[in-house]
Design an enzyme around this catalytic site. Structure first.
Site, PDB file in Angstrom:
ATOM      1  N   TYR A 150       0.843  -1.196   0.000  1.00 46.72           N
ATOM      2  CA  TYR A 150       0.000   0.000   0.000  1.00 46.72           C
ATOM      3  C   TYR A 150       0.877   1.244   0.000  1.00 46.72           C
ATOM      4  O   TYR A 150       2.044   1.213   0.397  1.00 46.72           O
ATOM      5  CB  TYR A 150      -0.947   0.013   1.208  1.00 46.72           C
ATOM      6  CG  TYR A 150      -0.276   0.172   2.548  1.00 46.72           C
ATOM      7  CD1 TYR A 150      -0.040   1.440   3.087  1.00 46.72           C
ATOM      8  CD2 TYR A 150       0.136  -0.935   3.290  1.00 46.72           C
ATOM      9  CE1 TYR A 150       0.572   1.593   4.328  1.00 46.72           C
ATOM     10  CE2 TYR A 150       0.743  -0.784   4.526  1.00 46.72           C
ATOM     11  CZ  TYR A 150       0.967   0.480   5.038  1.00 46.72           C
ATOM     12  OH  TYR A 150       1.577   0.638   6.251  1.00 46.72           O
ATOM     13  N   CYS A 151       0.317   2.350  -0.463  1.00 45.31           N
ATOM     14  CA  CYS A 151       1.012   3.632  -0.486  1.00 45.31           C
ATOM     15  C   CYS A 151      -0.040   4.737  -0.491  1.00 45.31           C
ATOM     16  O   CYS A 151      -1.233   4.460  -0.312  1.00 45.31           O
ATOM     17  CB  CYS A 151       1.938   3.736  -1.695  1.00 45.31           C
ATOM     18  SG  CYS A 151       1.079   3.521  -3.281  1.00 45.31           S
ATOM     19  N   THR A 152       0.349   5.963  -0.710  1.00 50.93           N
ATOM     20  CA  THR A 152      -0.572   7.088  -0.574  1.00 50.93           C
ATOM     21  C   THR A 152      -1.757   6.992  -1.527  1.00 50.93           C
ATOM     22  O   THR A 152      -2.917   6.939  -1.108  1.00 50.93           O
ATOM     23  CB  THR A 152       0.166   8.417  -0.796  1.00 50.93           C
ATOM     24  OG1 THR A 152       1.277   8.494   0.095  1.00 50.93           O
ATOM     25  CG2 THR A 152      -0.774   9.596  -0.556  1.00 50.93           C
TER      26      THR A 152
END
Length: 322
Positions: A204-206
């Site tokens: 996951y990331c922004t």
């Protein structure tokens, strides 16, 4: 320029500051030409922010009045390669008297080898459908279904840097010891996460762009079951707020510093100065240093680890000379 003059005449009470985060992986034969078009378009609409363009697509964040931002998106999506642009919206801090975003100092539109700087442009294979061989996409609801089915087998893998994760992350996530995106390849190649190669891993990331690349890099290195949170933390927060698996605040790369998904967001960051809870980040006190720290307002002039160690060493030298 005519539109900008009209924009400045708008009643400020009608203006609404918005910020968009967007990307799409798609082949671009002439990134330089796309850069010139995107720069002229954003300038004409009085937008500020950062846009990166490469042979593999576009990645950007822009802020301005909502009407200008919507017009930018309409024009950008008219270009066939960008019709599937993935866009997330959030509220900006405000607009100046000319209608420009207060959250960005200027507009920057650049061509790079990668739209996300992992330092591995040769590893990606991009078609008009996006990255070939990336992780399986999971919507926020599908993520919850996976957790319900597989439970503790599932590992969250943070695709951001350590500073971002310090103020917000998924429960029990693995936080790689990296300060920049470019350090991820060496971190994966170090073998530190080989024990996860036979287990389900959710990256996951922004906003989704970094985990698109990261999930592909992991699959290339023998991880067998890799997922990516579609739309990133932003889309998860839109769906579940602070009532799901996310904890804390979301770091953002503009003057807002971070955003919360609800008024009751947990504060999980710890100030490097006093150890108290904070979601605030700031620069190292040393003017030559660009490191950021988790630091409360009271301890705003703290030093990063390297400069703090150098200061202690100098104090020791000075003491010996007295």
């Amino acid at each position: 320029m005519h539109w900008c003059r009209e924009f400045r005449s708008y009643d400020q009470q009608m203006a609404l500051a918005k910020i968009i985060l967007y990307y799409v992986f798609t082949p671009l034969s002439d990134p330089t030409a796309v850069r010139l078009w995107q720069r002229d378009l954003a300038e004409s609409l009085n937008l500020r922010g950062r846009v990166l363009i490469s042979h593999d697509g576009i990645n950007g964040t822009l802020g301005g009045d909502i009407r200008a931002v919507k017009r930018y998106l309409r024009k950008t999506r008219d270009y066939p390669a960008f019709k599937n642009l993935d866009v997330k919206w959030s509220d900006g801090s405000g607009l100046d008297e000319g209608g420009a975003s207060l959250d960005f100092p200027k507009l920057s539109v650049r061509v790079r080898n990668e739209i996300v700087s992992f330092g591995a442009p040769g590893e990606l294979h991009v078609t008009s459908d996006g990255i070939v061989g990336g992780g399986t996409r999971l919507s926020p609801d599908a993520l919850h279904d996976l957790i319900a089915t597989r439970g503790d087998e599932v590992t969250f893998f943070d695709g951001r840097n350590a500073l971002e994760a310090a103020i917000g992350r998924f429960q029990n996530a693995v936080i790689p010891d990296v300060n920049t995106t470019r350090e991820f390849v060496a971190e994966l190649d170090s073998g530190a996460y080989d024990h996860l190669k036979r287990h389900p891993v959710v990256t996951y990331c922004t906003g989704g762009v970094r985990c698109e690349v990261l999930s592909s890099l992991m699959l290339n290195r023998g991880f067998t079951e890799v997922y990516q949170l579609d739309g990133g933390i932003v889309r998860y927060g839109e769906r579940y707020g602070d009532s799901g698996l996310w904890q804390g605040s979301l770091y953002v790369f503009d003057k807002r510093g971070s955003i919360d998904f609800s008024p009751h967001a947990a504060v999980i960051g710890e100030c490097v100065g006093c150890g108290g809870p904070t979601k605030r980040t700031g620069n190292c006190r040393d003017a030559s240093c660009d490191n950021q720290l988790v630091v409360c307002e009271r301890c705003d002039h703290a030093l990063c680890d390297r400069h703090a160690a150098e200061q202690l060493k100098q104090v020791g030298v000075d003491g010996m000379m007295q």
